[in-house]
Design an enzyme around this catalytic site. Structure first.
Site, PDB file in Angstrom:
ATOM      1  N   ASP A 110      -0.366 -17.956 -10.051  1.00 48.61           N
ATOM      2  CA  ASP A 110       0.160 -18.395 -11.299  1.00 48.61           C
ATOM      3  C   ASP A 110       0.472 -19.717 -11.311  1.00 48.61           C
ATOM      4  O   ASP A 110       1.254 -20.379 -10.498  1.00 48.61           O
ATOM      5  CB  ASP A 110       1.405 -17.593 -11.651  1.00 48.61           C
ATOM      6  CG  ASP A 110       2.043 -17.634 -12.918  1.00 48.61           C
ATOM      7  OD1 ASP A 110       2.274 -16.836 -13.896  1.00 48.61           O
ATOM      8  OD2 ASP A 110       1.961 -19.058 -13.409  1.00 48.61           O
ATOM      9  N   ASP A 201      -4.272 -19.009 -16.659  1.00 51.16           N
ATOM     10  CA  ASP A 201      -3.622 -19.513 -15.746  1.00 51.16           C
ATOM     11  C   ASP A 201      -3.152 -18.618 -14.660  1.00 51.16           C
ATOM     12  O   ASP A 201      -2.288 -18.811 -13.893  1.00 51.16           O
ATOM     13  CB  ASP A 201      -2.573 -20.499 -16.145  1.00 51.16           C
ATOM     14  CG  ASP A 201      -1.370 -19.606 -16.843  1.00 51.16           C
ATOM     15  OD1 ASP A 201      -1.530 -18.411 -17.052  1.00 51.16           O
ATOM     16  OD2 ASP A 201      -0.413 -20.122 -16.770  1.00 51.16           O
ATOM     17  N   GLU A 202      -3.473 -17.313 -14.646  1.00 50.92           N
ATOM     18  CA  GLU A 202      -3.024 -16.258 -13.630  1.00 50.92           C
ATOM     19  C   GLU A 202      -4.134 -15.248 -13.226  1.00 50.92           C
ATOM     20  O   GLU A 202      -5.072 -15.069 -14.046  1.00 50.92           O
ATOM     21  CB  GLU A 202      -2.264 -15.479 -14.756  1.00 50.92           C
ATOM     22  CG  GLU A 202      -0.980 -14.440 -13.780  1.00 50.92           C
ATOM     23  CD  GLU A 202      -0.368 -13.801 -14.717  1.00 50.92           C
ATOM     24  OE1 GLU A 202       0.735 -13.585 -14.458  1.00 50.92           O
ATOM     25  OE2 GLU A 202      -0.511 -13.739 -15.957  1.00 50.92           O
ATOM     26  N   CYS A 557     -16.651 -32.741  10.796  1.00 49.69           N
ATOM     27  CA  CYS A 557     -16.955 -32.445   9.341  1.00 49.69           C
ATOM     28  C   CYS A 557     -17.852 -33.192   8.926  1.00 49.69           C
ATOM     29  O   CYS A 557     -17.511 -34.416   8.691  1.00 49.69           O
ATOM     30  CB  CYS A 557     -15.652 -32.361   8.402  1.00 49.69           C
ATOM     31  SG  CYS A 557     -16.025 -31.932   6.613  1.00 49.69           S
TER      32      CYS A 557
END
Length: 635
Positions: A110, A201-202, A557
């Site tokens: 969230d 958003d969730e 990396c």
DNA sequence: CTCACTGCA
DNA sequence: TCCGTGCAGTGAG
């Protein structure tokens, strides 16, 4: 039962503001230090006497009456009744308990003040200042600086401004939020291709397999995926769940809102989830069975039953508010506009329905709906308008401030997309997209396969779009953002994790006599268990693959030079996640073309929409989830 | 089926 | 000046 004491129930005496119950006094994140009394007073003063307020009072009086009635019913229960319902309840509780399933690990994400965060990203000068996304009549979300003043979502802007005079208002811009939301979803999809998107958003992710694959438990995952703030881990063992739930205020449960809370407290003196079980005999005695059942499962900390799966929409609607009028010509005009918009939306999704509902909100805020069910399925604006007019006419001498139209009872076969297997993933994509999609004013994922004629007409000249690719999420105001590189990883405040929960319970409950709700959200944190989600060895493989791609000499990396020995397995995974997110975002911005300041662009919406659709189409062409790996091919 | 109403983002 | 929009869902009539 005595002493209802509905928790803060004002008496309306010398402190009238205490009796005005609004939704925005509920504690929300970032509102801990707020002087609630003061806020409530301001809200009351600003609201008092308005039409809106009067209507709220009317509704509240009605609810209070209902509470009284239910209390009387409770009082009438005999000893024998109570013994009986005790048994009924206990038996159900045992059954529910047996259905508990702790085998899945769910991650609930969230984002904090998502819209506000996005706006701040595209206009960094907003940083640190109280700001709200929305208008004078309604606020969608407020940042934390604003929340300190008591400003919050669902509060009308003019009240917010009173609470915080220096509050900055930023108009809502869904395109922008959708863009960033899509970025986060790309990441979610790696962990769970079938994740459930609650809204922009969730999201809910079943990360059981990821955990297994990486041989970690939920705790490790949690700290792994999200360094900083805000995760909460609920272990999947029964005791932990019960403890968590026991003290949880009922209002935290998805599906229990202002009214239900009021009734539960006022009638049954239930304040925490635990008390749902204590009072379960009363619940079964007084309420409908599904409702009682729902509350019991809440008390047990159980989630919902059916996996949210591919659920097709059941209705499509639109509505607009305007300054109240009884001018029939004007009302008719509004109706025409709505009918046309709705028709376009329906055709975009290939929908035909046979029930048409007209919604009116009178000048005094009273809501009225009128419906017809037809023999034939309709979708054209003419058909919609024809019947809508009849419905409206019947109400006519009336002053309204809102008109809405809704079509439901869809034709299952022909109009709505058939569940073609090859389309399955894309269907998932669409449906998991947004359960509640917003305004028709911006394109949504569902466009992709249904670019209708109507839509084409909107664009000025779609030939040039194919060349230019004017997609840009920030048609908005404000500066651009050479900075949207960095957003995703840090911005999505992954909040919490995990837990069990089960099936049981019929996924719905109801509200007492009338209301009800959907119980989709459950608690913040307690989650759904659903049976099998298909496994995605492929997904994990792709994760690992690109991990190896990143490590030069199996040590360094290739992207940023950081050194991590092979033994640092988790760290490496995390690191590659980071680059993945970063890469996705860069990729996205690149596709989305370099940002052009809004003043220099004069394209119309239609063009943006066109190209957006096209892009979506491309990126999903393979029919697989997003071709994640392609993001790791060095360019 | 219709309608009012709850709830959620 | 001034309280939104789009969806799902329940339950009574």
């Amino acid at each position: 039962m005595e002493g209802a004491n509905g928790g803060g129930d004002g008496d309306g005496g010398d402190r009238p503001w205490q009796s005005y119950h609004t939704v925005y006094t509920t504690a929300k994140a970032g509102m801990e230090g707020v002087d609630k009394e003061k806020v409530q007073k301001v809200v009351y003063e600003m609201s008092k006497g308005s039409k809106y307020f009067q209507n709220e009072e009317r509704k509240e009086a009605f609810i209070n009456q209902k509470v009284q009635n239910l209390r009387i019913q409770c009082a009438k229960l005999t000893e024998a009744d109570l013994v009986h319902y005790r048994k009924v309840a206990d038996r159900r509780i045992v059954e529910l308990e047996a259905s508990r399933d702790l085998s899945r690990i769910w991650l609930h994400v969230d984002m904090d003040a998502f819209y506000a965060a996005v706006e701040t990203l595209s206009n960094p000068t907003l940083q640190g200042k109280p700001m709200a996304v929305g208008s004078m009549s309604m606020i969608s979300t407020a940042n934390y600086e604003a929340r300190k003043f008591g400003v919050r979502a669902a509060m009308p802007g003019f009240i917010a401004r009173k609470l915080c005079p220096e509050l900055i208002f930023v108009p809502i811009d869904f395109k922008k939020y959708t863009y960033y939301s899509d970025l986060t979803r790309k990441v979610f999809r790696i962990y769970d291709p079938n994740f459930i998107a609650g809204s922009l958003d969730e999201a809910y992710l079943d990360i059981t397999e990821v955990c297994k694959e990486r041989n970690v438990n939920s705790e490790e995952v949690c700290s792994d995926i999200n360094k900083p703030n805000g995760q909460y881990i609920l272990p999947n063992d029964r005791m932990a769940v019960m403890t968590f739930v026991s003290s949880l205020p009922i209002r935290k449960i998805g599906g229990i809102g202002k009214v239900t809370e009021h009734i539960l407290k006022g009638v049954f003196e239930i304040n925490t989830c635990e008390q749902m079980l204590e009072k379960s005999s009363y619940l079964y005695a007084i309420l409908s069975q599904p409702t009682a059942e729902f509350f019991c499962s809440v008390g047990l900390g159980l989630g919902q039953k059916d996996s949210p799966q591919v659920r097709f929409r059941k209705s499509i609607s639109n509505e607009r508010t305007f300054s109240a009028t009884e001018d029939e010509v004007l009302l008719h005009k509004k109706l025409v506009e709505l009918a046309e918009m709705l028709s376009v939306d329906m055709q975009k999704e290939g929908l035909c329905g046979r029930t048409l509902t007209l919604k009116l909100k009178t000048a005094s805020f009273e809501v009225r709906t009128r419906a017809v069910t037809l023999q034939k399925y309709i979708s054209s604006s003419e058909d919609i308008l024809k019947h809508a007019k009849k419905l409206l006419k019947a109400e006519l001498p009336i002053s309204v401030r809102l008109i809405g139209l809704r079509v439901s009872q869809f034709n299952g076969d022909k109009c709505s997309a058939a569940p073609d297997p090859t389309q399955k993933t894309i269907t998932n994509f669409i449906t998991s997209g947004d359960v509640n999609r917003n305004c028709s004013s911006f394109p949504d994922v569902a466009d992709l396969d249904f670019v209708s004629d109507a839509e084409t007409n909107l664009s000025i000249d779609n030939r040039q779009t194919s060349q230019l690719d004017w997609r840009d999420p920030f048609v908005g105001n404000y500066l651009s953002d050479g900075d949207h590189q960095s957003c995703i990883v840090q911005k999505n405040g992954v909040e919490e994790v995990q837990t069990p929960s089960n099936d049981a319970t019929s996924s719905h409950h109801s509200g007492f006599t009338e209301g009800s709700t959907s119980f989709q959200g459950q608690f913040e944190g307690i989650n759904v268990m659903n049976e099998s989600k298909l496994r995605e060895g492929a997904r994990l493989n792709s994760c690992c693959q690109e991990t190896t791609m990143l490590w030069l000499n199996d040590y360094k990396c290739s992207l940023c030079g950081i050194e991590l020995p092979p033994s640092f397995v988790e760290e490496r995974l995390e690191h590659s996640d980071f680059h993945l997110a970063e890469k996705l975002q860069k990729e996205e911005s690149r596709i989305h073309q370099p940002y052009v300041p809004s003043r220099s662009r004069n394209q119309k919406d239609g063009i943006t929409r066109q190209s957006k659709s096209k892009k979506q189409k491309l990126s999903n062409k393979e029919g697989k989830y997003t071709p994640i790996d392609s993001f790791f091919v060095k360019k």
